[in-house]
Design a protein around this motif. Sequence first.
Motif, short mmCIF file in Angstrom:
data_model
loop_
_atom_site.label_atom_id
_atom_site.label_comp_id
_atom_site.label_asym_id
_atom_site.label_seq_id
_atom_site.Cartn_x
_atom_site.Cartn_y
_atom_site.Cartn_z
N SER A 97 0.83 -1.20 0.00
CA SER A 97 0.00 0.00 0.00
C SER A 97 0.87 1.26 0.00
N ALA A 98 1.93 1.25 0.80
CA ALA A 98 2.84 2.40 0.84
C ALA A 98 3.51 2.59 -0.51
N ASP A 99 3.91 1.49 -1.16
CA ASP A 99 4.51 1.59 -2.49
C ASP A 99 3.53 2.19 -3.49
N ARG A 100 2.26 1.72 -3.44
CA ARG A 100 1.25 2.27 -4.34
C ARG A 100 1.06 3.76 -4.08
N HIS A 101 1.04 4.13 -2.81
CA HIS A 101 0.88 5.53 -2.45
C HIS A 101 2.02 6.38 -3.02
N ASP A 102 3.26 5.87 -2.90
CA ASP A 102 4.42 6.59 -3.43
C ASP A 102 4.34 6.73 -4.95
N ARG A 103 3.96 5.63 -5.61
CA ARG A 103 3.86 5.68 -7.08
C ARG A 103 2.76 6.67 -7.49
N HIS A 104 1.66 6.67 -6.76
CA HIS A 104 0.57 7.59 -7.08
C HIS A 104 1.02 9.04 -6.90
N ALA A 105 1.77 9.30 -5.83
CA ALA A 105 2.27 10.66 -5.60
C ALA A 105 3.20 11.09 -6.73
N GLU A 106 4.05 10.16 -7.17
CA GLU A 106 4.95 10.48 -8.29
C GLU A 106 4.15 10.77 -9.56
N THR A 107 3.11 9.98 -9.78
CA THR A 107 2.27 10.18 -10.96
C THR A 107 1.60 11.54 -10.91
N LEU A 108 1.06 11.89 -9.73
CA LEU A 108 0.41 13.19 -9.59
C LEU A 108 1.41 14.32 -9.79
N GLU A 109 2.63 14.13 -9.27
CA GLU A 109 3.66 15.15 -9.43
C GLU A 109 4.01 15.34 -10.90
N ALA A 110 4.18 14.22 -11.61
CA ALA A 110 4.50 14.29 -13.04
C ALA A 110 3.34 14.93 -13.81
N HIS A 111 2.12 14.56 -13.44
CA HIS A 111 0.95 15.13 -14.10
C HIS A 111 0.87 16.63 -13.85
N GLY A 112 1.17 17.04 -12.62
CA GLY A 112 1.16 18.47 -12.29
C GLY A 112 2.21 19.23 -13.09
N ALA A 113 3.39 18.64 -13.25
CA ALA A 113 4.46 19.29 -14.03
C ALA A 113 4.03 19.40 -15.49
N LYS A 114 3.37 18.37 -15.99
CA LYS A 114 2.91 18.38 -17.39
C LYS A 114 1.85 19.47 -17.58
N ARG A 115 0.94 19.59 -16.60
CA ARG A 115 -0.11 20.62 -16.69
C ARG A 115 0.50 22.01 -16.60
N ALA A 116 1.51 22.19 -15.74
CA ALA A 116 2.15 23.49 -15.59
C ALA A 116 2.85 23.88 -16.90
N ALA A 117 3.51 22.93 -17.53
CA ALA A 117 4.19 23.20 -18.80
C ALA A 117 3.17 23.58 -19.87
N ALA A 118 2.04 22.88 -19.91
CA ALA A 118 0.99 23.20 -20.89
C ALA A 118 0.43 24.59 -20.62
N ALA A 119 0.25 24.94 -19.35
CA ALA A 119 -0.25 26.28 -19.02
C ALA A 119 0.74 27.35 -19.46
N GLU A 120 2.03 27.08 -19.26
CA GLU A 120 3.05 28.05 -19.70
C GLU A 120 3.02 28.21 -21.23
N ARG A 121 2.86 27.09 -21.95
CA ARG A 121 2.79 27.18 -23.41
C ARG A 121 1.56 27.98 -23.85
N ARG A 122 0.42 27.74 -23.19
CA ARG A 122 -0.79 28.51 -23.53
C ARG A 122 -0.58 30.00 -23.25
N ALA A 123 0.04 30.31 -22.12
CA ALA A 123 0.28 31.71 -21.78
C ALA A 123 1.21 32.36 -22.80
N ALA A 124 2.25 31.62 -23.20
CA ALA A 124 3.19 32.16 -24.20
C ALA A 124 2.47 32.38 -25.53
N GLN A 125 1.60 31.45 -25.91
CA GLN A 125 0.85 31.59 -27.16
C GLN A 125 -0.08 32.81 -27.09
#
Length: 83
Positions: free
Chosen positions: A43-71
């Motif tokens: 369960s702890a391993d799943r929790h850690d993997r989920h946190a990493e996934t959310l972190e990666a997803h957040g970084a991807k969303r932030a990059a997309a937001a920056e691209r939209r702002a630049a556009q």
Amino acid sequence: MAKDNRSGLWGAQERARKAMVHASKVTERAKRAFRVAAARERSADRHDRHAETLEAHGAKRAAAAERRAAQLDRDAADAERER
């Protein structure tokens, strides 16, 4: 004619049976504790993997937001030049 049932062969067999029952309970309790510990670790391993996934997803969303702002900035600059 009351005889002590805890003496003799019958008493030894009964004590041995009770000792085996106790050992079986202790063994089952240990197995259960091991299964619980393993499940908590998974369960702890799943929790850690989920946190990493959310972190990666957040970084991807932030990059997309920056691209939209630049556009939007480029579009605004182009519209300003066209005026």
